[in-house]
Each structure stands twice: as C-alpha cells, then as structure tokens.
Design an enzyme around this catalytic site. Structure first.
Site, PDB file in Angstrom:
ATOM      1  N   GLU A  46       0.822  -1.206   0.000  1.00  0.00           N
ATOM      2  CA  GLU A  46       0.000   0.000   0.000  1.00  0.00           C
ATOM      3  C   GLU A  46       0.859   1.260   0.000  1.00  0.00           C
ATOM      4  O   GLU A  46       0.539   2.250  -0.640  1.00  0.00           O
ATOM      5  CB  GLU A  46      -0.909   0.011   1.233  1.00  0.00           C
ATOM      6  CG  GLU A  46      -1.997  -1.050   1.234  1.00  0.00           C
ATOM      7  CD  GLU A  46      -3.123  -0.732   0.267  1.00  0.00           C
ATOM      8  OE1 GLU A  46      -3.203   0.425  -0.193  1.00  0.00           O
ATOM      9  OE2 GLU A  46      -3.918  -1.642  -0.025  1.00  0.00           O
ATOM     10  N   ASP A  80      20.719  -0.458  10.980  1.00  0.00           N
ATOM     11  CA  ASP A  80      19.472   0.243  10.687  1.00  0.00           C
ATOM     12  C   ASP A  80      19.698   1.691  10.273  1.00  0.00           C
ATOM     13  O   ASP A  80      18.802   2.522  10.402  1.00  0.00           O
ATOM     14  CB  ASP A  80      18.542   0.187  11.902  1.00  0.00           C
ATOM     15  CG  ASP A  80      19.128   0.873  13.132  1.00  0.00           C
ATOM     16  OD1 ASP A  80      20.350   1.155  13.131  1.00  0.00           O
ATOM     17  OD2 ASP A  80      18.370   1.141  14.077  1.00  0.00           O
ATOM     18  N   GLU A 147      17.444  -2.113   6.750  1.00  0.00           N
ATOM     19  CA  GLU A 147      16.388  -2.726   7.558  1.00  0.00           C
ATOM     20  C   GLU A 147      15.032  -2.422   6.925  1.00  0.00           C
ATOM     21  O   GLU A 147      14.706  -1.262   6.652  1.00  0.00           O
ATOM     22  CB  GLU A 147      16.397  -2.193   8.990  1.00  0.00           C
ATOM     23  CG  GLU A 147      15.306  -2.844   9.846  1.00  0.00           C
ATOM     24  CD  GLU A 147      15.181  -2.246  11.235  1.00  0.00           C
ATOM     25  OE1 GLU A 147      15.313  -3.000  12.215  1.00  0.00           O
ATOM     26  OE2 GLU A 147      14.952  -1.028  11.332  1.00  0.00           O
ATOM     27  N   ALA A 159       1.749   1.563  15.905  1.00  0.00           N
ATOM     28  CA  ALA A 159       3.170   1.828  16.149  1.00  0.00           C
ATOM     29  C   ALA A 159       3.462   3.327  16.138  1.00  0.00           C
ATOM     30  O   ALA A 159       4.274   3.819  16.934  1.00  0.00           O
ATOM     31  CB  ALA A 159       4.024   1.112  15.098  1.00  0.00           C
TER      32      ALA A 159
END
Length: 214
Positions: A46, A80, A147, A159
């Site tokens: 999406e 990351d 990541e 989140a």
C-alpha cells in the site's frame, strides 16, 4: 579535536552509500509490486516510506552501545542506518513481500525478527528484515545493510501512536497508558484477523462465480 560540525561533510559523504542502497531496494519493491498486480490483480504494498538515520541519531546510538563515535564504527556496528517501512492491507501480504524480496539472487538476508507471530510485550507487531544490498559504484561493489519493517496499515497506526507517546513521556509511559496501548494492540490484531477473513471470503466468492454452471 574536530567538532561534529567540522566533520559534517565526512559523515554526509560517508552516509551517501545508504541512499544508494535505499534506491536499490525501493526499485526492487516497486517492480515486485507492479509484477504482482499484473499477475494477481492485487497490490500487496500500500505504501513505502524510506529514511536514513541522521548523524545525531547515529551518534546517540553509538554512545548507548558504548562505542567510539566514528563513521567506521557506525558502518561496522549499525544495521538500521538505512530503513524502509512497507505497509500492506493484509497479514498474508507481509509474508508474500518477505518471500519475494529475500529470494532475489543478489540479496543476502542477515536477520529476521517476526514480531507478528511473536509480538513484543507491549503489543508491537511487525516483521523486521535486515538485508545486505549490493550497490554498484564506479570502481567497486559494496554490500550495504538495509532494515525493512513490513506491517499492516493497522499495525502501522498503532506503532505511530506508541512512538509519539513514548517520546512525549520521555520514554517513561504511565502504566495506565501502557495498559490502554496493549488493549489497542489486541484490537488491531482482531481487526487484522477479521480483514484477513473477509478477504479470504471475497476470494472464495470470486472463484465460485467463475465456475461455469453444468
């Protein structure tokens, strides 16, 4: 000793390789999404959002790890620095994306953390994948870690809220809010399960409707 400002250009140039790695992964994900749409008439992805950690964040993380603050240490110890967040409609799409991206010949999977099957204690759910991506430069090829966090839209909403609350309370969230967040996470899980069920039923109906009558 040079100040961080004096070393700004060194850090900026040193982190450029991570931008190239993000470009590589973004291109791969967009190609896979378009191919899946063509074959299955469905987009598993999406939305895609990518970022590179700013030098200040990298420095803070190196200090938390007790490591000397150098660009070399950042590149050697942090996986990351380059990150991509991929949002999907359905949980099944998360694992489809994982399968499609990790089976490419030039990609190496370094680590996978499945917080969907094994959610964190606070209710956080997402699939984390650390990959090594080849970046082809004029005089060499470098393999750069990226990541990827893959989650549903509902997981991403939760989140995002948890992240804002986490920093608003300077990482010390009141117990009552922790409980409310956990309840919200349970609701998100139930919503994802219901959406998955509805989507499966839609697929069944579509297949049945295509079967010619005898």
């Amino acid at each position: 000793m040079n100040s961080f400002q004096d070393n700004f250009n060194e850090w900026k140039n040193g982190l450029l390789i991570y931008k190239f790695a993000l470009d590589e992964i973004n291109t791969k994900l967009n190609i896979l999404n378009e191919e899946f749409q063509f074959i299955h008439n469905h987009n598993p992805i999406e939305h895609i959002k990518s970022r590179i950690k700013d030098p200040e964040s990298i420095i803070r993380k190196l200090k938390r790890k007790g490591l000397p603050v150098t660009l070399e240490n950042a590149r050697a110890n942090l996986n990351d620095i380059a990150g991509i967040r991929v949002t999907c409609s359905f949980v099944r799409d998360i694992y489809k994306i994982y399968e499609m991206i990790t089976t490419q010949d030039d990609i190496k999977t370094i680590k996978v953390k499945d917080y969907i099957k094994n959610a964190k204690e606070n209710g956080y759910r997402s699939l984390h994948i650390i990959l090594e991506v080849p970046v082809f430069l004029a005089d060499r090829t470098e393999y750069v870690p990226v990541e990827i966090q893959v989650r549903t839209i509902a997981m991403d909403t939760w989140a995002s809220l948890e992240h804002k609350i986490f920093y608003k309370f300077d990482q010390d969230i009141p117990e009552i809010l922790k409980q409310e967040l956990k309840l919200a996470a349970d609701t998100v899980t139930a919503l994802d399960d219901k959406m998955e069920y509805i989507n499966t039923e839609v697929d069944k109906i579509k297949v049945t409707s295509k079967v010619p009558s005898v």
